[in-house]
Design a protein around this motif. Structure first.
Motif, PDB file in Angstrom:
ATOM      1  N   HIS A   1       0.832  -1.202   0.000  1.00 48.58           N
ATOM      2  CA  HIS A   1       0.000   0.000   0.000  1.00 48.58           C
ATOM      3  C   HIS A   1       0.870   1.257   0.000  1.00 48.58           C
ATOM      4  O   HIS A   1       0.676   2.170  -0.815  1.00 48.58           O
ATOM      5  CB  HIS A   1      -0.910   0.049   1.232  1.00 48.58           C
ATOM      6  N   GLU A   2       1.813   1.317   0.930  1.00 49.19           N
ATOM      7  CA  GLU A   2       2.634   2.518   1.061  1.00 49.19           C
ATOM      8  C   GLU A   2       3.524   2.714  -0.155  1.00 49.19           C
ATOM      9  O   GLU A   2       3.694   3.841  -0.646  1.00 49.19           O
ATOM     10  CB  GLU A   2       3.475   2.439   2.337  1.00 49.19           C
ATOM     11  N   SER A   3       4.129   1.637  -0.639  1.00 47.90           N
ATOM     12  CA  SER A   3       4.986   1.738  -1.811  1.00 47.90           C
ATOM     13  C   SER A   3       4.202   2.222  -3.023  1.00 47.90           C
ATOM     14  O   SER A   3       4.669   3.092  -3.778  1.00 47.90           O
ATOM     15  CB  SER A   3       5.623   0.375  -2.100  1.00 47.90           C
ATOM     16  N   MET A   4       2.995   1.699  -3.207  1.00 46.26           N
ATOM     17  CA  MET A   4       2.190   2.083  -4.361  1.00 46.26           C
ATOM     18  C   MET A   4       1.729   3.525  -4.262  1.00 46.26           C
ATOM     19  O   MET A   4       1.679   4.242  -5.276  1.00 46.26           O
ATOM     20  CB  MET A   4       0.996   1.139  -4.503  1.00 46.26           C
ATOM     21  N   ARG A   5       1.390   3.993  -3.090  1.00 47.50           N
ATOM     22  CA  ARG A   5       0.992   5.396  -2.950  1.00 47.50           C
ATOM     23  C   ARG A   5       2.124   6.319  -3.409  1.00 47.50           C
ATOM     24  O   ARG A   5       1.889   7.326  -4.079  1.00 47.50           O
ATOM     25  CB  ARG A   5       0.600   5.701  -1.505  1.00 47.50           C
ATOM     26  N   GLY A   6       3.346   5.990  -3.053  1.00 50.91           N
ATOM     27  CA  GLY A   6       4.483   6.793  -3.490  1.00 50.91           C
ATOM     28  C   GLY A   6       4.668   6.741  -4.993  1.00 50.91           C
ATOM     29  O   GLY A   6       4.925   7.777  -5.634  1.00 50.91           O
ATOM     30  N   ARG A   7       4.525   5.566  -5.573  1.00 56.24           N
ATOM     31  CA  ARG A   7       4.677   5.434  -7.027  1.00 56.24           C
ATOM     32  C   ARG A   7       3.613   6.240  -7.764  1.00 56.24           C
ATOM     33  O   ARG A   7       3.916   6.933  -8.747  1.00 56.24           O
ATOM     34  CB  ARG A   7       4.600   3.957  -7.428  1.00 56.24           C
ATOM     35  N   LEU A   8       2.374   6.155  -7.309  1.00 59.39           N
ATOM     36  CA  LEU A   8       1.286   6.872  -7.972  1.00 59.39           C
ATOM     37  C   LEU A   8       1.465   8.381  -7.855  1.00 59.39           C
ATOM     38  O   LEU A   8       1.166   9.126  -8.797  1.00 59.39           O
ATOM     39  CB  LEU A   8      -0.061   6.447  -7.383  1.00 59.39           C
ATOM     40  N   ALA A   9       1.940   8.837  -6.712  1.00 63.10           N
ATOM     41  CA  ALA A   9       2.188  10.273  -6.548  1.00 63.10           C
ATOM     42  C   ALA A   9       3.244  10.749  -7.544  1.00 63.10           C
ATOM     43  O   ALA A   9       3.094  11.811  -8.169  1.00 63.10           O
ATOM     44  CB  ALA A   9       2.625  10.570  -5.119  1.00 63.10           C
ATOM     45  N   ASP A  10       4.302   9.971  -7.722  1.00 66.62           N
ATOM     46  CA  ASP A  10       5.349  10.339  -8.674  1.00 66.62           C
ATOM     47  C   ASP A  10       4.806  10.350 -10.105  1.00 66.62           C
ATOM     48  O   ASP A  10       5.105  11.272 -10.889  1.00 66.62           O
ATOM     49  CB  ASP A  10       6.523   9.358  -8.584  1.00 66.62           C
ATOM     50  N   GLU A  11       4.015   9.364 -10.448  1.00 68.01           N
ATOM     51  CA  GLU A  11       3.532   9.267 -11.823  1.00 68.01           C
ATOM     52  C   GLU A  11       2.473  10.323 -12.126  1.00 68.01           C
ATOM     53  O   GLU A  11       2.399  10.824 -13.252  1.00 68.01           O
ATOM     54  CB  GLU A  11       3.003   7.860 -12.099  1.00 68.01           C
ATOM     55  N   SER A  12       1.655  10.681 -11.152  1.00 69.42           N
ATOM     56  CA  SER A  12       0.679  11.738 -11.400  1.00 69.42           C
ATOM     57  C   SER A  12       1.386  13.079 -11.578  1.00 69.42           C
ATOM     58  O   SER A  12       0.958  13.917 -12.394  1.00 69.42           O
ATOM     59  CB  SER A  12      -0.351  11.807 -10.270  1.00 69.42           C
ATOM     60  N   ALA A  13       2.490  13.307 -10.853  1.00 69.28           N
ATOM     61  CA  ALA A  13       3.278  14.525 -11.052  1.00 69.28           C
ATOM     62  C   ALA A  13       3.905  14.529 -12.438  1.00 69.28           C
ATOM     63  O   ALA A  13       3.980  15.577 -13.101  1.00 69.28           O
ATOM     64  CB  ALA A  13       4.363  14.632  -9.974  1.00 69.28           C
ATOM     65  N   ARG A  14       4.331  13.379 -12.891  1.00 71.36           N
ATOM     66  CA  ARG A  14       4.879  13.263 -14.251  1.00 71.36           C
ATOM     67  C   ARG A  14       3.817  13.583 -15.291  1.00 71.36           C
ATOM     68  O   ARG A  14       4.092  14.266 -16.287  1.00 71.36           O
ATOM     69  CB  ARG A  14       5.435  11.855 -14.458  1.00 71.36           C
ATOM     70  N   LEU A  15       2.589  13.117 -15.054  1.00 76.65           N
ATOM     71  CA  LEU A  15       1.498  13.391 -15.987  1.00 76.65           C
ATOM     72  C   LEU A  15       1.183  14.882 -16.026  1.00 76.65           C
ATOM     73  O   LEU A  15       0.962  15.460 -17.101  1.00 76.65           O
ATOM     74  CB  LEU A  15       0.262  12.582 -15.589  1.00 76.65           C
ATOM     75  N   ASP A  16       1.154  15.516 -14.858  1.00 80.54           N
ATOM     76  CA  ASP A  16       0.930  16.968 -14.805  1.00 80.54           C
ATOM     77  C   ASP A  16       1.974  17.707 -15.632  1.00 80.54           C
ATOM     78  O   ASP A  16       1.651  18.634 -16.393  1.00 80.54           O
ATOM     79  CB  ASP A  16       0.984  17.463 -13.363  1.00 80.54           C
TER      80      ASP A  16
ATOM     81  N   ALA B   1       1.494  19.971 -18.998  1.00 82.10           N
ATOM     82  CA  ALA B   1       1.925  21.371 -18.930  1.00 82.10           C
ATOM     83  C   ALA B   1       2.801  21.735 -20.124  1.00 82.10           C
ATOM     84  O   ALA B   1       2.757  22.877 -20.613  1.00 82.10           O
ATOM     85  CB  ALA B   1       2.674  21.625 -17.623  1.00 82.10           C
ATOM     86  N   ARG B   2       3.593  20.802 -20.624  1.00 79.87           N
ATOM     87  CA  ARG B   2       4.441  21.068 -21.795  1.00 79.87           C
ATOM     88  C   ARG B   2       3.608  21.449 -23.005  1.00 79.87           C
ATOM     89  O   ARG B   2       4.097  22.150 -23.901  1.00 79.87           O
ATOM     90  CB  ARG B   2       5.279  19.834 -22.121  1.00 79.87           C
ATOM     91  N   PHE B   3       2.364  21.011 -23.028  1.00 80.73           N
ATOM     92  CA  PHE B   3       1.512  21.287 -24.177  1.00 80.73           C
ATOM     93  C   PHE B   3       0.417  22.295 -23.837  1.00 80.73           C
ATOM     94  O   PHE B   3      -0.619  22.357 -24.489  1.00 80.73           O
ATOM     95  CB  PHE B   3       0.920  19.976 -24.705  1.00 80.73           C
ATOM     96  N   GLY B   4       0.671  23.080 -22.794  1.00 74.57           N
ATOM     97  CA  GLY B   4      -0.202  24.194 -22.478  1.00 74.57           C
ATOM     98  C   GLY B   4      -1.453  23.848 -21.717  1.00 74.57           C
ATOM     99  O   GLY B   4      -2.386  24.653 -21.651  1.00 74.57           O
TER     100      GLY B   4
ATOM    101  N   LEU C   1      -4.555   8.900  -9.025  1.00 69.81           N
ATOM    102  CA  LEU C   1      -4.981   7.876  -9.981  1.00 69.81           C
ATOM    103  C   LEU C   1      -5.564   8.469 -11.258  1.00 69.81           C
ATOM    104  O   LEU C   1      -5.644   7.776 -12.274  1.00 69.81           O
ATOM    105  CB  LEU C   1      -6.021   6.944  -9.340  1.00 69.81           C
ATOM    106  N   TYR C   2      -5.981   9.702 -11.219  1.00 72.61           N
ATOM    107  CA  TYR C   2      -6.527  10.352 -12.411  1.00 72.61           C
ATOM    108  C   TYR C   2      -6.364  11.858 -12.257  1.00 72.61           C
ATOM    109  O   TYR C   2      -6.348  12.394 -11.155  1.00 72.61           O
ATOM    110  CB  TYR C   2      -8.007  10.003 -12.621  1.00 72.61           C
ATOM    111  N   ARG C   3      -6.241  12.536 -13.410  1.00 77.24           N
ATOM    112  CA  ARG C   3      -6.081  13.981 -13.415  1.00 77.24           C
ATOM    113  C   ARG C   3      -7.236  14.598 -14.191  1.00 77.24           C
ATOM    114  O   ARG C   3      -7.709  14.035 -15.182  1.00 77.24           O
ATOM    115  CB  ARG C   3      -4.742  14.394 -14.048  1.00 77.24           C
ATOM    116  N   PHE C   4      -7.660  15.765 -13.743  1.00 80.91           N
ATOM    117  CA  PHE C   4      -8.827  16.438 -14.305  1.00 80.91           C
ATOM    118  C   PHE C   4      -8.411  17.806 -14.809  1.00 80.91           C
ATOM    119  O   PHE C   4      -7.653  18.516 -14.145  1.00 80.91           O
ATOM    120  CB  PHE C   4      -9.890  16.577 -13.209  1.00 80.91           C
ATOM    121  N   PHE C   5      -8.869  18.165 -16.012  1.00 76.04           N
ATOM    122  CA  PHE C   5      -8.544  19.474 -16.548  1.00 76.04           C
ATOM    123  C   PHE C   5      -9.641  19.936 -17.490  1.00 76.04           C
ATOM    124  O   PHE C   5     -10.495  19.148 -17.917  1.00 76.04           O
ATOM    125  CB  PHE C   5      -7.190  19.459 -17.276  1.00 76.04           C
ATOM    126  N   GLN C   6      -9.608  21.224 -17.791  1.00 76.56           N
ATOM    127  CA  GLN C   6     -10.574  21.814 -18.705  1.00 76.56           C
ATOM    128  C   GLN C   6      -9.828  22.600 -19.776  1.00 76.56           C
ATOM    129  O   GLN C   6      -8.844  23.284 -19.478  1.00 76.56           O
ATOM    130  CB  GLN C   6     -11.544  22.723 -17.955  1.00 76.56           C
TER     131      GLN C   6
END
Length: 354
Positions: free
Chosen positions: A255-270, A274-277, A286-291
């Protein structure tokens, strides 16, 4: 079914994750699809060999008792007497909505559509509201926390206050914590499941990436928990689901290891968006929301490349994006975003990808 009944209950909505629908929309898209339309962890809990008895025998009641104990510890609920295991949270919804007499149900939205549909099934007049304070005069109130799809968090202290207000009038607060495994633990209300007027829902499928196992839990005072278990009847949870959940819920190190991995990957997704505006405005790890005003173009451009995002009828500028499962998926998403951006602004592609 009579037409008026069908209209009252409503149709089951598309919740994402339907590759059949995606193939109809984009018949020439390359396979395999990259399905980023759900909030399901792409790094599932590792599967293991199940005992043959999980398939050949009816589930033993002792295993269900054990599972409720493991779930209580994982979710920090008061005890196993507060836990009901079911074949998916979806199955629990009509039962939970029927715990109070038909009246006014209010769902804090916009959110997952099945809560409102299940409340209508239970005979309630349903209204979706955008203000938390508007829930106060409901007979049945529903809050998804963290919310799907925007990740909104309602503080625990406010939920407890609302639950007490509803209890005094014979009402009920339902808090769906399907994504609380990756939410702020201090805002979880699972530890308060002994309180009257409150039911908390938890799901195995999202954080553990095991949606196909179909296992969910209701956490409530023992009297309500016993009533729900009685309605579900014996052998509600399959033998394989019991074995998998006992292992997964009890593996606190994972559980703890996966929470850390997901936090890193969601930051990577952000950072990638952002590179594409595109600025991320909400979600969970687990998911990112944008408009964006270019929603249809982006959804279509990625869809033609076999990458599925989640769009919403209630907001035509909103999209939700899950995490790619591997580096090949990340590269395809990056290439897809670059192609969309180039089509929108042909002269800037070299600058964007450098």
């Amino acid at each position: 079914m009579q037409p008026d009944a069908a209209e009252r209950i409503g149709e089951v909505k598309d919740h994402g994750g339907s590759l059949g629908n995606a193939r109809l929309l984009f018949p020439h898209a390359p396979e395999p699809w990259i399905d980023l339309s759900t909030g399901i962890n792409p790094h599932s809990y590792p599967l293991f060999d199940l005992p043959a008895t999980a398939f050949t025998r009816l589930p033993e009641p002792d295993l269900v008792t054990d599972l409720c104990g493991v779930a209580a510890r994982a979710y920090l609920a008061p005890g196993p007497q507060n836990v009901v295991a079911a074949p998916g949270t979806q199955i629990l919804l009509p039962y939970v909505m029927s715990l109070v007499r038909p009246g006014r149900a209010k769902v804090l939205g916009p959110t997952y559509a099945e809560h409102a549909r299940a409340a209508r099934l239970a005979g309630h007049a349903v209204e979706e509201v955008e203000s938390f304070d508007a829930l106060a005069d409901a007979d049945l109130a529903v809050v998804v926390n963290p919310n799907n799809p925007d990740g909104r968090i309602v503080p625990r202290v406010e939920l407890l206050r609302l639950a007490e207000q509803l209890r005094q009038r014979g009402g009920l607060l339902i808090v769906d914590e399907a994504f609380m495994d990756v939410g702020p633990a201090g805002e979880s209300i699972a530890g308060d499941a002994d309180r009257r007027g409150l039911v908390v829902l938890r799901s195995l499928g999202k954080f553990f990436g095991l949606a196909g196992v179909r296992l969910g839990f209701a956490l409530a005072e023992p009297r309500i928990a016993a009533a729900l278990a009685s309605q579900l009847g014996p052998w509600a949870v399959s033998g394989p689901a019991l074995e998998i959940a006992l292992r997964a819920l009890g593996d606190l190190e994972w559980h703890e290891s996966m929470r850390g991995r997901l936090a890193d990957e969601s930051a990577r997704l952000d950072a990638l968006f952002a590179r594409f505006g595109i600025t991320i405005s909400g979600g969970t790890s687990l998911y990112r929301f944008f408009q964006t005003p270019d929603t249809e173009a982006l959804f279509g451009s990625l869809g033609e490349r076999g990458i599925l995002l989640r769009r919403f009828a209630w907001n035509l500028q909103a999209l939700r994006c899950g995490l790619p499962a591997d580096e090949a998926g990340w590269r395809r998403l990056e290439d897809g975003l670059a192609a969309w951006s180039a089509a929108k602004s042909p002269g800037t592609l070299k600058e964007i990808v450098s």
